[in-house]
Design a protein around this motif. Structure first.
Motif, PDB file in Angstrom:
ATOM      1  N   CYS A  39       0.846  -1.200   0.000  1.00  0.00           N
ATOM      2  CA  CYS A  39       0.000   0.000   0.000  1.00  0.00           C
ATOM      3  C   CYS A  39       0.880   1.249   0.000  1.00  0.00           C
ATOM      4  O   CYS A  39       2.032   1.216   0.414  1.00  0.00           O
ATOM      5  N   SER A  41       0.836   3.611   1.979  1.00  0.00           N
ATOM      6  CA  SER A  41       1.256   3.983   3.334  1.00  0.00           C
ATOM      7  C   SER A  41       2.545   3.266   3.739  1.00  0.00           C
ATOM      8  O   SER A  41       3.299   3.758   4.583  1.00  0.00           O
ATOM      9  N   HIS A  60       0.580  -3.676   6.285  1.00  0.00           N
ATOM     10  CA  HIS A  60      -0.569  -3.506   7.189  1.00  0.00           C
ATOM     11  C   HIS A  60      -1.855  -3.916   6.500  1.00  0.00           C
ATOM     12  O   HIS A  60      -2.937  -3.741   7.049  1.00  0.00           O
ATOM     13  N   CYS A 167      -7.136  -2.673   3.986  1.00  0.00           N
ATOM     14  CA  CYS A 167      -6.779  -1.248   3.995  1.00  0.00           C
ATOM     15  C   CYS A 167      -7.433  -0.480   2.865  1.00  0.00           C
ATOM     16  O   CYS A 167      -8.332   0.319   3.084  1.00  0.00           O
TER      17      CYS A 167
HETATM   18 ZN   LIG Z   1      -2.794   1.001   3.511  1.00  0.00          ZN
END
Ligand SMILES: [Zn+2]
Ligand SMILES: [Zn+2]
Length: 369
Positions: A39, A41, A60, A167
């Motif tokens: 991702c 992030s 995550h 996510c």
């Molecule tokens: Zn994420």
């Protein structure tokens, strides 16, 4: 000893090493990963946009199978398939009690510390504690997470699809279905059509939006946006997107506009292209020094605009994960189409490079079963 991808310092490529993993403590579960999305992030921790305590196991957005549970765990048992929620929602704090589990007080502490709910990680490496991103650390074959971060799902859901729900899908679809209030027939604008943006688009479609205007500078992403439900596209590299949205809405602006990049200028554009009385929803994660620059009177008060932040799609994970799986099974939610590449853990740096060039929707790490 599980193999994990570790960020040893800012701006460094991830390193694959064998790491030590403690048994689950009370209220924790050990999960063997089936898959993990890569991702934006994760990239944000690598480049310092988001806080992370290095050395740290990133990742995550995962799903896997429970292998062992700690004392007092009742919601899952060994063998259960789970989606990992990087906001473990305690269900008891001020926010959880008010239906805002995405703001859970207990989860905040683990985000900042690089540990689980007690602030300590279960990973160690060369005898020293090894942080785990967002109480997860899904770039590891096995991880230990809080019980409240393990959301049980049916066994027949593909692990790659389940991982993405954890996510990008919860955040994007949740932004449209939970954070915003989209009325049937509304005109929605989405600024930024990466993995999360595409999910905002399909969330807006499910919410009943009439027109969905996708805005990006990348033509490939705009084409994908159409497949996910966009009815019009604007390539922001060819002229001012705000005036183009105005032109499409009788100079009113969008009823609801989403920012899904996290840059100052696009945040300002998103608020500006929102109509008088409309909603601007800020989903993208900006660097900590980014400010919103909108005139308070002419831009907000007189315009009666709502500017709303969105964290984790305002999701209640225990309710929303099953709901999303349902929508997927009914064919209303496109999830397989979000996966542009399946990779192994040791190809994780290639996935980071692909994200930096802005080309892919999602690379997903598939773990050997
Ligand atoms: Zn994420
Ligand atoms: Zn809570």
């Amino acid at each position: 000893m599980p193999k994990a991808a570790i960020l040893t310092a800012l701006e460094q490529p991830l390193e694959i090493h064998d790491v030590d993993l403690d048994k689950p403590h009370a209220g924790e579960v050990k999960v063997r990963m089936g898959a993990s999305g890569v991702c934006h992030s994760d990239l944000s921790v690598q480049n310092g946009t988001l806080m992370g305590v290095a050395p740290i196991v990133l990742g995550h957005e995962g799903a896997g199978v429970v292998e062992e549970v700690g004392e007092g765990v009742t919601s899952v048992k060994p063998g259960d398939h789970v989606v990992i929620s990087w906001v473990p929602q305690c269900g008891e704090c001020y926010f959880c009690q008010r239906g805002q589990g995405e703001l859970c007080k207990a989860a905040d502490a683990s985000l900042a510390s690089g540990g689980l709910l007690d602030g300590t990680p279960r990973f160690s490496w060369n005898g020293a504690p090894l942080s785990q991103m967002a109480a997860s650390g899904t770039f590891s074959e096995v991880s230990v997470i809080p019980e409240s971060g393990a959301v049980k799902i049916p066994d027949d859901v593909d692990m790659k699809v389940a991982a993405l729900i954890g996510c990008g899908v919860l955040t994007g679809v949740g932004a449209a279905l939970n954070t915003a209030d989209i009325k049937k027939g509304d005109t929605v604008a989405v600024v930024g059509c990466g993995g999360v943006g595409l999910n905002v688009i399909q969330g807006a479609r499910i919410a009943g939006a009439g027109e969905i205007i996708a805005i990006d500078m990348n033509e490939t992403k705009l084409q994908m946006a159409k497949e996910f439900g966009a009815t019009a596209t604007i390539n922001a590299s060819q002229g001012d997107p705000v005036s183009q949205v105005m032109g499409m809405t009788e100079e009113r602006g969008a009823d609801v506009a989403f920012e899904v990049i996290g840059l100052g200028p696009t945040i300002d554009q998103t608020i500006t292209m929102t109509r008088r009385g409309g909603q601007a929803i800020l989903v993208g994660v900006p660097r900590m020094d980014v400010m919103v620059n909108i005139p308070a009177f002419f831009g907000i008060v007189l315009q009666e605009k709502t500017i709303k932040g969105c964290w984790y799609g305002s999701s209640n994970v225990q309710q929303d994960v099953p709901k999303l799986i349902d929508l997927y099974k009914k064919g209303e939610l496109k999830l397989d189409e979000l996966i542009s590449r399946e990779i192994s853990l040791d190809q994780v740096n290639e996935a980071f490079d692909a994200m930096k060039t802005g080309e892919v929707a999602r690379s997903v790490i598939v773990y050997p079963s």
